[in-house]
Design an enzyme around this catalytic site. Structure first.
Site, PDB file in Angstrom:
ATOM      1  N   ASN A   1      -2.116   0.184   7.013  1.00 44.25           N
ATOM      2  CA  ASN A   1      -1.539  -1.062   7.531  1.00 44.25           C
ATOM      3  C   ASN A   1      -0.660  -1.801   6.527  1.00 44.25           C
ATOM      4  OD1 ASN A   1      -3.537  -1.946   5.875  1.00 44.25           O
ATOM      5  ND2 ASN A   1      -4.694  -3.054   7.433  1.00 44.25           N
TER       6      ASN A   1
ATOM      7  N   LYS B   1       0.826  -1.216   0.000  1.00 46.55           N
ATOM      8  CA  LYS B   1       0.000   0.000   0.000  1.00 46.55           C
ATOM      9  C   LYS B   1       0.863   1.271   0.000  1.00 46.55           C
ATOM     10  CE  LYS B   1      -3.925  -2.237   2.370  1.00 46.55           C
ATOM     11  NZ  LYS B   1      -4.915  -2.120   3.478  1.00 46.55           N
TER      12      LYS B   1
ATOM     13  N   GLU C   1      -9.792 -10.583  -7.161  1.00 42.62           N
ATOM     14  CA  GLU C   1      -8.757  -9.554  -7.003  1.00 42.62           C
ATOM     15  C   GLU C   1      -7.631  -9.700  -8.016  1.00 42.62           C
ATOM     16  OE1 GLU C   1      -9.488  -8.668  -2.252  1.00 42.62           O
ATOM     17  OE2 GLU C   1      -7.664  -9.700  -2.870  1.00 42.62           O
TER      18      GLU C   1
ATOM     19  N   TYR D   1     -12.585  -2.424  -3.413  1.00 39.16           N
ATOM     20  CA  TYR D   1     -13.078  -2.596  -2.039  1.00 39.16           C
ATOM     21  C   TYR D   1     -14.615  -2.516  -1.966  1.00 39.16           C
ATOM     22  CZ  TYR D   1      -8.486  -2.498   0.291  1.00 39.16           C
ATOM     23  OH  TYR D   1      -7.221  -2.794   0.748  1.00 39.16           O
TER      24      TYR D   1
ATOM     25  N   HIS E   1      -2.021  -5.488   1.630  1.00 34.05           N
ATOM     26  CA  HIS E   1      -3.306  -6.163   1.432  1.00 34.05           C
ATOM     27  C   HIS E   1      -3.041  -7.614   1.052  1.00 34.05           C
ATOM     28  CE1 HIS E   1      -7.331  -7.104  -0.089  1.00 34.05           C
ATOM     29  NE2 HIS E   1      -6.695  -7.738  -1.055  1.00 34.05           N
TER      30      HIS E   1
HETATM   31  P1  ADP Z   1      -7.856  -6.974   5.846  1.00 33.06           P
HETATM   32  O1  ADP Z   1      -7.078  -6.019   4.966  1.00 33.06           O
HETATM   33  O2  ADP Z   1      -7.026  -7.464   7.014  1.00 33.06           O
HETATM   34  O3  ADP Z   1      -8.488  -8.104   5.076  1.00 33.06           O
HETATM   35  P2  ADP Z   1     -10.501  -5.766   5.980  1.00 33.06           P
HETATM   36  O4  ADP Z   1     -10.802  -6.522   4.734  1.00 33.06           O
HETATM   37  O5  ADP Z   1     -11.436  -5.906   7.134  1.00 33.06           O
HETATM   38  O6  ADP Z   1      -9.030  -6.126   6.532  1.00 33.06           O
HETATM   39  O7  ADP Z   1     -10.407  -4.214   5.662  1.00 33.06           O
HETATM   40  C1  ADP Z   1      -9.819  -3.752   4.463  1.00 33.06           C
HETATM   41  C2  ADP Z   1      -8.917  -2.592   4.788  1.00 33.06           C
HETATM   42  O8  ADP Z   1      -9.722  -1.522   5.301  1.00 33.06           O
HETATM   43  C3  ADP Z   1      -7.887  -2.829   5.892  1.00 33.06           C
HETATM   44  O9  ADP Z   1      -6.718  -3.476   5.437  1.00 33.06           O
HETATM   45  C4  ADP Z   1      -7.608  -1.429   6.373  1.00 33.06           C
HETATM   46  O10 ADP Z   1      -6.743  -0.719   5.495  1.00 33.06           O
HETATM   47  C5  ADP Z   1      -8.993  -0.809   6.304  1.00 33.06           C
HETATM   48  N1  ADP Z   1      -9.735  -0.937   7.576  1.00 33.06           N
HETATM   49  C6  ADP Z   1     -10.250  -2.080   8.115  1.00 33.06           C
HETATM   50  N2  ADP Z   1     -10.879  -1.842   9.278  1.00 33.06           N
HETATM   51  C7  ADP Z   1     -10.764  -0.495   9.484  1.00 33.06           C
HETATM   52  C8  ADP Z   1     -11.203   0.396  10.517  1.00 33.06           C
HETATM   53  N3  ADP Z   1     -11.901  -0.048  11.573  1.00 33.06           N
HETATM   54  N4  ADP Z   1     -10.884   1.710  10.398  1.00 33.06           N
HETATM   55  C9  ADP Z   1     -10.201   2.170   9.327  1.00 33.06           C
HETATM   56  N5  ADP Z   1      -9.762   1.392   8.320  1.00 33.06           N
HETATM   57  C10 ADP Z   1     -10.023   0.073   8.385  1.00 33.06           C
HETATM   58 MG    MG Z   2      -9.932  -8.037   3.606  1.00 38.62          MG
END
Ligand code: ADP
Ligand code: MG
Length: 140
Positions: free
Chosen positions: A113, A10, A127, A50, A116
């Site tokens: 974070n 990212k 994806e 997304y 992905h």
């Molecule tokens: P992952 O990437 O671990 O699969 P998710 O699919 O739940 O997590 O969420 C997609 C992305 O959205 C996350 O990687 C993160 O960048 C963002 N995200 C997830 N939960 C939150 C939150 N509570 N607040 C802000 N951003 C979030």
């Molecule tokens: Mg996810």
């Protein structure tokens, strides 16, 4: 079973000069890059990618973040690649990610974070197809 999964480095991790170290971690775990591209995702593309999260409160902010700078998208191939990649990434919230995982090392917060990873075979198929054509995936 040999699987393919989609990884994205990212914009936050690209800005931290972490591309090389993150790809090194994939290779060290025998998650082999079979397609790779550095690109910039538009806001509309981020919204499409997304789409499952469109009702979430963080959708607007997340898609703005993903469109905020260069990213590296990769297809990784290996045994049990989807789950093993998720293990290497660590929990969504870097503060809760196991020590030494990519998100623990490079993540800033639950949104920024670093990486992905696809979370299931169906998601991986969608994806991978979102970013790479059949021709680019071809014979590997
Ligand atoms: P992952 O990437 O671990 O699969 P998710 O699919 O739940 O997590 O969420 C997609 C992305 O959205 C996350 O990687 C993160 O960048 C963002 N995200 C997830 N939960 C939150 C939150 N509570 N607040 C802000 N951003 C979030
Ligand atoms: Mg996810």
């Amino acid at each position: 079973m040999t699987e393919r999964t989609l990884a994205i480095i990212k914009p936050d991790a690209v800005k931290k000069n972490a591309i090389g170290d993150i790809i090194r971690r994939y290779e060290a775990a025998s998650l082999r890059p079979i397609a790779i591209r550095m690109t910039r995702i538009s806001k509309a593309q981020a919204e499409g990618f997304y789409a499952v999260h469109r009702q979430r409160p963080f959708f607007e902010s997340l898609t703005t973040f993903m469109a905020s700078g260069l990213v590296v998208v990769l297809v990784l191939e290996g045994d049990d690649a989807i789950k093993r990649h998720r293990d290497l990434m660590g929990a969504t919230d870097p503060a809760k990610a196991d020590p030494g995982t990519i998100r623990a090392v490079y993540g800033t917060n639950i949104e920024y974070n670093a990486v992905h990873g696809s979370d299931s075979p169906d998601t991986a198929k969608f994806e991978i197809g979102f970013f790479f054509s059949e021709m680019e995936l071809g014979v590997r």
